[in-house]
Design a protein around this motif. Structure first.
Motif, PDB file in Angstrom:
ATOM      1  N   LEU A  50     115.556 -71.387 -66.681  1.00  0.00           N
ATOM      2  CA  LEU A  50     115.716 -70.036 -66.708  1.00  0.00           C
ATOM      3  C   LEU A  50     116.525 -69.285 -65.853  1.00  0.00           C
ATOM      4  CD1 LEU A  50     111.821 -69.081 -67.644  1.00  0.00           C
ATOM      5  CD2 LEU A  50     113.946 -69.259 -69.644  1.00  0.00           C
ATOM      6  N   ARG A  51     117.295 -68.407 -65.802  1.00  0.00           N
ATOM      7  CA  ARG A  51     118.161 -67.839 -65.123  1.00  0.00           C
ATOM      8  C   ARG A  51     117.895 -66.687 -64.285  1.00  0.00           C
ATOM      9  NH1 ARG A  51     122.813 -69.093 -63.440  1.00  0.00           N
ATOM     10  NH2 ARG A  51     123.947 -67.249 -63.594  1.00  0.00           N
ATOM     11  N   ARG A  52     117.543 -67.055 -63.288  1.00  0.00           N
ATOM     12  CA  ARG A  52     116.763 -65.596 -61.773  1.00  0.00           C
ATOM     13  C   ARG A  52     117.855 -65.142 -61.369  1.00  0.00           C
ATOM     14  NH1 ARG A  52     110.840 -65.874 -62.610  1.00  0.00           N
ATOM     15  NH2 ARG A  52     110.166 -67.638 -62.956  1.00  0.00           N
ATOM     16  N   GLU A  53     116.580 -63.849 -61.220  1.00  0.00           N
ATOM     17  CA  GLU A  53     117.713 -63.613 -60.059  1.00  0.00           C
ATOM     18  C   GLU A  53     117.134 -62.484 -58.898  1.00  0.00           C
ATOM     19  OE1 GLU A  53     120.036 -59.370 -61.791  1.00  0.00           O
ATOM     20  OE2 GLU A  53     121.569 -60.504 -62.931  1.00  0.00           O
ATOM     21  N   TYR A  54     117.583 -62.948 -57.728  1.00  0.00           N
ATOM     22  CA  TYR A  54     116.553 -62.919 -56.684  1.00  0.00           C
ATOM     23  C   TYR A  54     117.722 -61.956 -55.412  1.00  0.00           C
ATOM     24  CZ  TYR A  54     115.111 -63.842 -52.181  1.00  0.00           C
ATOM     25  OH  TYR A  54     113.395 -64.294 -51.075  1.00  0.00           O
ATOM     26  N   THR A  55     116.622 -60.987 -54.790  1.00  0.00           N
ATOM     27  CA  THR A  55     116.922 -59.967 -54.193  1.00  0.00           C
ATOM     28  C   THR A  55     116.846 -60.294 -53.107  1.00  0.00           C
ATOM     29  OG1 THR A  55     116.947 -58.129 -55.676  1.00  0.00           O
ATOM     30  CG2 THR A  55     116.978 -57.792 -52.940  1.00  0.00           C
ATOM     31  N   ILE A  56     118.588 -60.820 -52.032  1.00  0.00           N
ATOM     32  CA  ILE A  56     118.021 -61.059 -51.151  1.00  0.00           C
ATOM     33  C   ILE A  56     118.001 -60.354 -49.070  1.00  0.00           C
ATOM     34  CG2 ILE A  56     119.863 -62.434 -48.457  1.00  0.00           C
ATOM     35  CD1 ILE A  56     121.078 -63.742 -50.690  1.00  0.00           C
ATOM     36  N   GLY A  57     118.586 -59.032 -50.130  1.00  0.00           N
ATOM     37  CA  GLY A  57     118.687 -58.162 -49.146  1.00  0.00           C
ATOM     38  C   GLY A  57     119.494 -56.719 -48.889  1.00  0.00           C
ATOM     39  N   LYS A  58     119.117 -55.884 -48.207  1.00  0.00           N
ATOM     40  CA  LYS A  58     120.112 -55.069 -48.730  1.00  0.00           C
ATOM     41  C   LYS A  58     121.161 -55.306 -47.787  1.00  0.00           C
ATOM     42  CE  LYS A  58     116.769 -51.203 -49.006  1.00  0.00           C
ATOM     43  NZ  LYS A  58     116.297 -49.811 -47.912  1.00  0.00           N
ATOM     44  N   VAL A  59     122.380 -55.052 -47.406  1.00  0.00           N
ATOM     45  CA  VAL A  59     124.014 -54.993 -47.064  1.00  0.00           C
ATOM     46  C   VAL A  59     123.443 -54.084 -45.077  1.00  0.00           C
ATOM     47  CG1 VAL A  59     126.238 -54.150 -46.679  1.00  0.00           C
ATOM     48  CG2 VAL A  59     124.956 -54.748 -48.778  1.00  0.00           C
ATOM     49  N   ILE A  78     116.564 -75.261 -53.816  1.00  0.00           N
ATOM     50  CA  ILE A  78     116.480 -74.901 -55.425  1.00  0.00           C
ATOM     51  C   ILE A  78     116.335 -76.653 -56.294  1.00  0.00           C
ATOM     52  CG2 ILE A  78     117.449 -74.257 -57.400  1.00  0.00           C
ATOM     53  CD1 ILE A  78     117.556 -71.463 -55.774  1.00  0.00           C
ATOM     54  N   LYS A  79     118.221 -77.155 -55.584  1.00  0.00           N
ATOM     55  CA  LYS A  79     118.197 -78.466 -56.055  1.00  0.00           C
ATOM     56  C   LYS A  79     117.383 -79.410 -55.221  1.00  0.00           C
ATOM     57  CE  LYS A  79     122.831 -81.487 -55.536  1.00  0.00           C
ATOM     58  NZ  LYS A  79     124.008 -81.097 -54.861  1.00  0.00           N
ATOM     59  N   ARG A  80     117.387 -79.858 -53.917  1.00  0.00           N
ATOM     60  CA  ARG A  80     116.299 -80.480 -53.671  1.00  0.00           C
ATOM     61  C   ARG A  80     114.518 -80.626 -53.588  1.00  0.00           C
ATOM     62  NH1 ARG A  80     118.759 -81.903 -47.579  1.00  0.00           N
ATOM     63  NH2 ARG A  80     120.687 -82.191 -47.881  1.00  0.00           N
ATOM     64  N   GLU A  81     114.219 -79.584 -53.801  1.00  0.00           N
ATOM     65  CA  GLU A  81     112.613 -78.956 -53.908  1.00  0.00           C
ATOM     66  C   GLU A  81     112.279 -78.407 -55.445  1.00  0.00           C
ATOM     67  OE1 GLU A  81     111.578 -76.969 -50.296  1.00  0.00           O
ATOM     68  OE2 GLU A  81     112.476 -78.403 -48.399  1.00  0.00           O
ATOM     69  N   GLY A  82     113.255 -77.986 -55.728  1.00  0.00           N
ATOM     70  CA  GLY A  82     112.614 -77.056 -57.250  1.00  0.00           C
ATOM     71  C   GLY A  82     112.233 -76.078 -57.340  1.00  0.00           C
ATOM     72  N   ALA A  83     112.880 -75.780 -55.912  1.00  0.00           N
ATOM     73  CA  ALA A  83     112.197 -74.460 -55.546  1.00  0.00           C
ATOM     74  C   ALA A  83     112.479 -72.865 -56.443  1.00  0.00           C
ATOM     75  CB  ALA A  83     112.446 -73.759 -54.084  1.00  0.00           C
ATOM     76  N   ASP A  84     112.275 -72.258 -56.762  1.00  0.00           N
ATOM     77  CA  ASP A  84     112.201 -71.041 -57.550  1.00  0.00           C
ATOM     78  C   ASP A  84     112.069 -69.652 -56.213  1.00  0.00           C
ATOM     79  OD1 ASP A  84     112.468 -68.695 -58.867  1.00  0.00           O
ATOM     80  OD2 ASP A  84     111.097 -69.457 -60.821  1.00  0.00           O
ATOM     81  N   PRO A  85     112.876 -68.935 -55.600  1.00  0.00           N
ATOM     82  CA  PRO A  85     112.397 -68.030 -55.072  1.00  0.00           C
ATOM     83  C   PRO A  85     111.784 -66.983 -55.449  1.00  0.00           C
ATOM     84  CG  PRO A  85     114.681 -69.085 -54.766  1.00  0.00           C
ATOM     85  CD  PRO A  85     114.194 -69.713 -56.153  1.00  0.00           C
ATOM     86  N   ARG A  89     108.050 -65.474 -54.079  1.00  0.00           N
ATOM     87  CA  ARG A  89     108.674 -63.904 -53.517  1.00  0.00           C
ATOM     88  C   ARG A  89     107.442 -63.347 -54.283  1.00  0.00           C
ATOM     89  NH1 ARG A  89     113.301 -60.826 -52.919  1.00  0.00           N
ATOM     90  NH2 ARG A  89     113.250 -61.891 -51.064  1.00  0.00           N
ATOM     91  N   GLN A  90     106.929 -63.852 -55.450  1.00  0.00           N
ATOM     92  CA  GLN A  90     105.773 -63.303 -56.025  1.00  0.00           C
ATOM     93  C   GLN A  90     104.290 -63.423 -55.615  1.00  0.00           C
ATOM     94  OE1 GLN A  90     106.783 -64.064 -60.113  1.00  0.00           O
ATOM     95  NE2 GLN A  90     107.673 -62.149 -60.326  1.00  0.00           N
ATOM     96  N   LYS A  91     104.386 -64.783 -55.103  1.00  0.00           N
ATOM     97  CA  LYS A  91     103.282 -65.486 -54.896  1.00  0.00           C
ATOM     98  C   LYS A  91     103.044 -64.970 -53.317  1.00  0.00           C
ATOM     99  CE  LYS A  91     102.976 -70.373 -56.230  1.00  0.00           C
ATOM    100  NZ  LYS A  91     103.078 -71.575 -55.799  1.00  0.00           N
ATOM    101  N   VAL A  92     104.017 -64.441 -52.658  1.00  0.00           N
ATOM    102  CA  VAL A  92     104.046 -63.532 -50.790  1.00  0.00           C
ATOM    103  C   VAL A  92     103.162 -62.174 -51.092  1.00  0.00           C
ATOM    104  CG1 VAL A  92     104.783 -62.810 -49.153  1.00  0.00           C
ATOM    105  CG2 VAL A  92     105.360 -65.899 -50.066  1.00  0.00           C
ATOM    106  N   VAL A 186      99.427 -70.444 -48.918  1.00  0.00           N
ATOM    107  CA  VAL A 186      99.839 -69.047 -48.069  1.00  0.00           C
ATOM    108  C   VAL A 186     100.570 -69.322 -47.584  1.00  0.00           C
ATOM    109  CG1 VAL A 186      97.461 -68.418 -48.859  1.00  0.00           C
ATOM    110  CG2 VAL A 186      97.575 -68.923 -46.744  1.00  0.00           C
ATOM    111  N   THR A 187     100.797 -70.799 -47.133  1.00  0.00           N
ATOM    112  CA  THR A 187     101.389 -71.478 -45.826  1.00  0.00           C
ATOM    113  C   THR A 187     102.165 -72.564 -46.726  1.00  0.00           C
ATOM    114  OG1 THR A 187     102.665 -70.991 -43.549  1.00  0.00           O
ATOM    115  CG2 THR A 187     100.332 -72.070 -44.267  1.00  0.00           C
ATOM    116  N   ARG A 188     103.689 -72.793 -45.726  1.00  0.00           N
ATOM    117  CA  ARG A 188     103.709 -74.376 -46.441  1.00  0.00           C
ATOM    118  C   ARG A 188     104.313 -75.367 -45.214  1.00  0.00           C
ATOM    119  NH1 ARG A 188     108.778 -73.720 -49.703  1.00  0.00           N
ATOM    120  NH2 ARG A 188     109.523 -72.247 -48.347  1.00  0.00           N
ATOM    121  N   PHE A 189     103.846 -74.644 -43.817  1.00  0.00           N
ATOM    122  CA  PHE A 189     103.918 -75.610 -43.078  1.00  0.00           C
ATOM    123  C   PHE A 189     102.867 -74.979 -41.643  1.00  0.00           C
ATOM    124  CE2 PHE A 189     106.509 -75.000 -39.203  1.00  0.00           C
ATOM    125  CZ  PHE A 189     106.015 -75.996 -38.084  1.00  0.00           C
ATOM    126  N   ASN A 190     102.551 -76.099 -41.050  1.00  0.00           N
ATOM    127  CA  ASN A 190     101.088 -76.698 -39.941  1.00  0.00           C
ATOM    128  C   ASN A 190     102.048 -76.293 -38.392  1.00  0.00           C
ATOM    129  OD1 ASN A 190      99.545 -76.661 -37.882  1.00  0.00           O
ATOM    130  ND2 ASN A 190      98.270 -77.683 -39.875  1.00  0.00           N
TER     131      ASN A 190
END
Length: 413
Positions: A50-59, A78-85, A89-92, A186-190
């Motif tokens: 699917l094509r997605r659009e992800y907002t990075i932040g304000k200029v 996205i390429k290495r881990e198959g992530a979907d930003p 973000r929705q999960k967060v 809720v976190t991926r890193f310890n």
């Protein structure tokens, strides 16, 4: 090299000739007619295509260089881990655990069911962690933050003395806390996972220094004559800790409802034991005698050892967990006894050692301490409570101890 430049970005924002301006590799400058300009990354999800659009932040918050760096990191994930930003973000945003304090509140509810000493763990977290990083977002906590806390506690800070053992306890607490967060997704890193005792308070040695018979006699003989410095309640607590082979707070936090003094049994429930293992403790006659005295001294309280001072700030209705520790610590600091310092927990070791000397085998002695001997298979199949055998052991223990506690045997003879 991207198509946009800093001057071009400023010009496009000012003129707003169109909504979207490509920089390359999926990064776009968005200049809506209303609202602030922002950076957006377009990408295709590896799994669903699917094509997605992800907002990075304000200029205003992200320069062109920063936006390119962030876009590169996202594309790599996205390429290495198959992530979907977008999905992450929705999960967060849906995550109720924003900060470390939020996560600990959930973890504490779990610990209340798992261990009897959960209040000590909570106190440690509040004293050493909550005010430092408790309000920090989970993903922003790094190993260096953990390292600073562990080092401060181990070496001492401000007016606090070095506490290496507490530093190790804190290391284990934080490691388990972040593992809990990983389980909840809720976190991926310890950030506490790399740390070992050598990074905190150092390797610990088992500290158990039981008193020998002469030391027990001196201990009670000297304590008996200083009621102003070591209260009668504290004195009887020490005697009962040996007589019942229990842990400190199993006794000090006990309500009278657990005791059947007529039938000489203490029903200790599983939720108040370290290993979550209920036990019916047979009480020898001297132990019942001491408990009856405490019944009078408790003045109708539902607790065997009620809090000494009535205060709104009191954390518990029973005596504070440090009361007995502090009373003994002061005496040892003054060299009140002729032998080396002992802890309250060493009274339990004293009972175990004496049971062995009285001729009771290891299997029975361990059961008197509510420890299950043998391998896992033995513990599964052998459900015998050894109640009568344990009663004989407790009675033999009190037959030796009672004359000392009553003052019938002095340290001089």
């Amino acid at each position: 090299m991207g198509k946009l430049h800093d001057k071009t970005v400023k010009k496009l924002i000012k003129e707003k000739p169109s909504v979207r301006h490509a920089d390359g590799n999926g990064l776009y400058l968005m200049t809506p007619k209303r609202g602030d300009a922002y950076w957006m990354l377009r990408y295709t999800t590896p799994a669903t295509k699917l094509r997605r659009e992800y907002t990075i932040g304000k200029v205003d918050d992200w320069s062109l260089a920063d936006a390119r760096d962030e876009a590169a990191k996202l594309r790599l994930a996205i390429k290495r881990e198959g992530a979907d930003p977008v999905q992450e973000r929705q999960k967060v945003n849906q995550n109720p655990f924003k900060t470390l304090n939020d996560l600990y509140a959930d973890y504490y509810e779990l610990r209340k069911r798992e261990i009897a000493s959960h209040h000590k763990e909570k106190s440690l977290y509040e004293r050493e962690v909550a005010w430092r990083i408790g309000k920090v977002e989970l993903e922003k906590i790094r190993p260096v933050d953990i390292s600073e806390i562990l080092r401060d506690v181990a070496t001492g800070y401000d007016d606090n003395k070095p506490r290496p053992t507490l530093s190790n306890d804190l290391m284990r607490l934080l490691r388990n806390l972040f593992d809990h967060g990983i389980k909840l997704d809720v976190t991926r890193f310890n950030p506490a996972s790399p740390f070992r005792p050598r990074d905190a308070g150092g390797e610990e040695k088992a500290a158990n220094y039981p008193m020998n018979e002469d030391e027990v006699t001196e201990f009670f003989t000297k304590l008996r004559v200083i009621p102003a410095q070591f209260s009668r309640e504290n004195y009887l607590a020490c005697a009962l800790l040996i007589a019942t082979c229990t842990r400190k707070m199993e006794l000090l936090a006990a309500p009278w409802s657990e005791f059947d003094l007529e039938n000489r049994i203490w029903y200790l429930p599983e939720e108040r034991t370290k290993k979550r293992r209920a036990i019916d403790i047979p009480l020898a006659e001297p132990a019942v005698e001491w408990l009856n005295e405490l019944k009078v001294r408790s003045c109708g309280s539902e607790w065997v050892f009620p809090a000494r001072r009535i205060s709104k700030k009191a954390r518990t209705p029973f005596v504070c967990e440090n009361t007995l520790n502090h009373a003994l610590k002061k005496l040892f600091e003054k060299k009140f006894f002729s032998f080396d310092k002992r802890r309250v927990h060493d009274l339990r070791g004293t009972a175990r050692t004496k049971l062995g000397k009285l001729g009771f085998d290891d299997n029975l002695a361990q059961r008197c301490l509510n420890q299950l001997p043998g391998n896992r298979t033995d513990r599964v199949y052998n459900k015998h409570a050894y109640f009568e055998e344990r009663r004989a052991a407790h009675e033999a223990l009190c037959e030796w101890l009672a004359p000392i506690v009553r003052g019938e045997v002095s340290s001089g003879g």
